[in-house]
Design a protein around this motif. Structure first.
Motif, short mmCIF file in Angstrom:
data_model
loop_
_atom_site.label_atom_id
_atom_site.label_comp_id
_atom_site.label_asym_id
_atom_site.label_seq_id
_atom_site.Cartn_x
_atom_site.Cartn_y
_atom_site.Cartn_z
N UNK A 60 0.55 -1.45 -0.36
CA UNK A 60 -0.30 -0.83 0.26
C UNK A 60 0.92 1.24 -0.37
N UNK A 61 1.30 1.34 0.64
CA UNK A 61 2.41 2.59 0.64
C UNK A 61 3.14 3.00 -0.42
N UNK A 62 4.53 1.39 -0.90
CA UNK A 62 4.63 1.42 -3.26
C UNK A 62 3.42 2.28 -3.65
N UNK A 63 2.90 1.59 -3.02
CA UNK A 63 1.22 2.63 -4.08
C UNK A 63 1.17 3.89 -4.01
N UNK A 66 3.48 5.92 -5.68
CA UNK A 66 3.81 5.20 -6.77
C UNK A 66 3.04 6.78 -7.19
N UNK A 67 1.59 6.82 -7.14
CA UNK A 67 0.99 7.44 -7.74
C UNK A 67 0.83 8.74 -6.90
N UNK A 68 1.92 9.35 -5.99
CA UNK A 68 1.66 10.61 -5.74
C UNK A 68 1.35 11.03 -4.36
N UNK A 69 0.96 10.32 -4.09
CA UNK A 69 0.25 10.47 -2.80
C UNK A 69 0.54 10.89 -1.39
N UNK A 70 -0.11 11.28 -0.44
CA UNK A 70 0.36 11.70 0.62
C UNK A 70 0.67 10.20 1.68
N UNK A 71 1.59 9.55 1.78
CA UNK A 71 1.92 8.00 3.17
C UNK A 71 1.66 8.41 4.46
#
Length: 84
Positions: A60-63, A66-71
């Protein structure tokens, strides 16, 4: 490519919808499950997806990255899901 994103793309889920799913995961994981359920992915593939996430939550973190969202929002959502 992240295997979660790859599986969603394999089922013709648009980039916009993929971002919506992961945005929901960062804000409200229960809402994300509802969105995922509406994507028309066959049950056996959904089970495969959930098993992938359960066995390797780092996906989930990788995705998200990859999508450029805020982890950091993922971490906050995860904290909300933890029993008190």
């Amino acid at each position: 490519m992240n295997p979660i994103i790859a599986l969603l793309k394999e089922h013709s889920v648009s980039d916009e919808k993929i971002s919506e799913v992961f945005q929901a995961l960062t804000q409200n994981p229960m809402m994300a499950m509802s969105i995922i359920g509406q994507l028309g992915i066959p049950a056996e593939k959904l089970q495969q997806l959930m098993a992938m996430v359960m066995q390797n939550p780092g996906l989930i973190k990788e995705a998200v990255l990859e999508l450029g969202l805020d982890f950091s929002k993922v971490e906050a959502a995860k904290a909300q899901m933890q029993p008190q």
